[in-house]
Design a protein around this motif. Structure first.
Motif, mmCIF file in Angstrom:
data_model
loop_
_atom_site.group_PDB
_atom_site.id
_atom_site.type_symbol
_atom_site.label_atom_id
_atom_site.label_comp_id
_atom_site.label_asym_id
_atom_site.label_seq_id
_atom_site.Cartn_x
_atom_site.Cartn_y
_atom_site.Cartn_z
ATOM 1 N N PRO A 3 41.320 83.217 38.853
ATOM 2 C CA PRO A 3 42.135 82.730 39.975
ATOM 3 C C PRO A 3 41.324 81.947 41.018
ATOM 4 C CG PRO A 3 42.334 85.119 39.717
ATOM 5 C CD PRO A 3 41.315 84.649 38.745
ATOM 6 N N GLN A 4 39.996 82.012 40.966
ATOM 7 C CA GLN A 4 39.160 81.245 41.886
ATOM 8 C C GLN A 4 38.929 79.813 41.398
ATOM 9 O OE1 GLN A 4 38.682 84.728 42.025
ATOM 10 N NE2 GLN A 4 39.521 84.311 44.030
ATOM 11 N N PHE A 5 39.429 79.486 40.208
ATOM 12 C CA PHE A 5 39.332 78.119 39.694
ATOM 13 C C PHE A 5 40.027 77.195 40.700
ATOM 14 C CE2 PHE A 5 41.073 74.697 36.916
ATOM 15 C CZ PHE A 5 39.859 74.165 36.492
ATOM 16 N N PRO A 6 39.382 76.092 41.115
ATOM 17 C CA PRO A 6 39.931 75.244 42.185
ATOM 18 C C PRO A 6 41.362 74.751 41.974
ATOM 19 C CG PRO A 6 37.691 74.576 41.662
ATOM 20 C CD PRO A 6 38.081 75.612 40.649
ATOM 21 N N LEU A 7 41.767 74.503 40.740
ATOM 22 C CA LEU A 7 43.122 73.992 40.488
ATOM 23 C C LEU A 7 44.072 75.065 39.978
ATOM 24 C CD1 LEU A 7 42.170 70.630 38.741
ATOM 25 C CD2 LEU A 7 42.851 70.989 41.112
ATOM 26 N N TYR A 8 43.678 76.321 40.058
ATOM 27 C CA TYR A 8 44.499 77.400 39.483
ATOM 28 C C TYR A 8 45.900 77.422 40.082
ATOM 29 C CZ TYR A 8 46.046 81.844 37.692
ATOM 30 O OH TYR A 8 46.774 82.804 37.055
ATOM 31 N N LYS A 9 46.008 77.416 41.399
ATOM 32 C CA LYS A 9 47.320 77.497 42.056
ATOM 33 C C LYS A 9 48.191 76.287 41.708
ATOM 34 C CE LYS A 9 46.950 81.378 44.248
ATOM 35 N NZ LYS A 9 47.678 82.534 43.765
ATOM 36 N N GLU A 10 47.580 75.116 41.618
ATOM 37 C CA GLU A 10 48.340 73.917 41.273
ATOM 38 C C GLU A 10 48.845 73.987 39.834
ATOM 39 O OE1 GLU A 10 45.519 73.910 42.957
ATOM 40 O OE2 GLU A 10 45.963 72.834 44.807
ATOM 41 N N LEU A 11 47.987 74.423 38.918
ATOM 42 C CA LEU A 11 48.409 74.587 37.520
ATOM 43 C C LEU A 11 49.509 75.639 37.415
ATOM 44 C CD1 LEU A 11 44.964 74.454 35.712
ATOM 45 C CD2 LEU A 11 46.851 72.853 35.396
ATOM 46 N N GLN A 12 49.351 76.720 38.150
ATOM 47 C CA GLN A 12 50.356 77.781 38.139
ATOM 48 C C GLN A 12 51.699 77.239 38.630
ATOM 49 O OE1 GLN A 12 49.712 81.147 40.831
ATOM 50 N NE2 GLN A 12 50.122 82.497 39.086
ATOM 51 N N SER A 13 51.659 76.457 39.690
ATOM 52 C CA SER A 13 52.882 75.856 40.226
ATOM 53 C C SER A 13 53.528 74.920 39.208
ATOM 54 C CB SER A 13 52.557 75.095 41.507
ATOM 55 O OG SER A 13 53.689 74.437 41.996
ATOM 56 N N MET A 14 52.712 74.101 38.534
ATOM 57 C CA MET A 14 53.245 73.189 37.516
ATOM 58 C C MET A 14 53.892 73.966 36.367
ATOM 59 S SD MET A 14 50.431 70.160 37.135
ATOM 60 C CE MET A 14 51.265 69.384 35.767
ATOM 61 N N VAL A 15 53.234 75.019 35.921
ATOM 62 C CA VAL A 15 53.764 75.815 34.805
ATOM 63 C C VAL A 15 55.080 76.463 35.200
ATOM 64 C CG1 VAL A 15 53.383 77.918 33.439
ATOM 65 C CG2 VAL A 15 51.571 76.225 33.654
ATOM 66 N N LEU A 16 55.128 77.070 36.383
ATOM 67 C CA LEU A 16 56.344 77.761 36.799
ATOM 68 C C LEU A 16 57.497 76.775 37.001
ATOM 69 C CD1 LEU A 16 54.802 80.414 39.214
ATOM 70 C CD2 LEU A 16 55.578 80.724 36.846
ATOM 71 N N LYS A 17 57.224 75.608 37.568
ATOM 72 C CA LYS A 17 58.266 74.595 37.726
ATOM 73 C C LYS A 17 58.728 74.072 36.380
ATOM 74 C CE LYS A 17 56.877 72.975 42.272
ATOM 75 N NZ LYS A 17 56.227 71.883 43.000
ATOM 76 N N SER A 18 57.777 73.892 35.465
ATOM 77 C CA SER A 18 58.095 73.419 34.126
ATOM 78 C C SER A 18 58.974 74.424 33.391
ATOM 79 C CB SER A 18 56.802 73.180 33.356
ATOM 80 O OG SER A 18 57.066 72.819 32.042
ATOM 81 N N GLN A 19 58.638 75.696 33.507
ATOM 82 C CA GLN A 19 59.421 76.753 32.842
ATOM 83 C C GLN A 19 60.822 76.834 33.442
ATOM 84 O OE1 GLN A 19 58.183 78.958 30.242
ATOM 85 N NE2 GLN A 19 56.701 77.306 30.183
#
Length: 114
Positions: free
Chosen positions: A93-109
Motif C-alpha cells: 500500500p506504500q507504492f506511490p500509485l497504489y491509491k490511484e490504481l485502486q481507484s481505477m480498478v474499483l471504478k472499472s469494476q
C-alpha cells in the motif's frame, strides 16, 4: 463514467477517443495477466497468496503469473515474504500509485456491473 482521451501535440489538443471507465484499465494496463493481478491486490489489499494460488484464482498460467509478479515486485507494487520454501505475495500500500490504481480498478469494476 465516461472519459475523453486527448492527444496534446504542441499547442494543439486533438480528440483521440471516447473511453468508458470500464475500458480505462484495459487501455492503460495492456497485459491481461498484470491487470488481473493488480485487480486482486487492489480489491483485497490484505490478501496474501503464492503463485499457484493466484494462478488458480485468476485462471492464468503460473509461469505468466510468476513473470508478472516479478515485474510488479521490481516496481514496488507487491511485497514478497518467504514462508518455508514458498514465496508469498501481498500488496504494497506504500507504492506511490497504489491509491490511484485502486481507484481505477474499483471504478472499472463498478462500470462493468452497470
Amino acid at each position: 463514467w465516461d472519459y475523453m482521451l486527448y492527444l496534446i501535440h504542441g499547442c494543439d489538443i486533438l480528440f483521440l477517443q471516447h473511453v468508458s471507465c470500464g475500458d480505462m484499465l484495459d487501455l492503460f494496463i495492456t497485459s491481461r495477466t498484470r491487470r488481473k493481478i493488480i485487480t486482486v491486490f487492489t480489491k483485497y489489499p490484505d490478501y496474501r497468496i503464492h503463485v499457484r494460488g493466484l494462478a488458480k484464482l485468476t485462471k492464468e498460467d503460473p509461469g505468466n503469473i510468476q513473470r508478472e509478479l516479478h515485474r510488479l515486485e521490481k516496481a514496488g507494487f507487491v511485497k514478497v515474504d518467504r514462508e518455508a520454501n514458498t514465496k508469498v505475495y501481498s500488496a504494497n500500500p506504500q507504492f506511490p500509485l497504489y491509491k490511484e490504481l485502486q481507484s481505477m480498478v474499483l471504478k472499472s469494476q463498478a462500470a462493468k456491473t452497470r
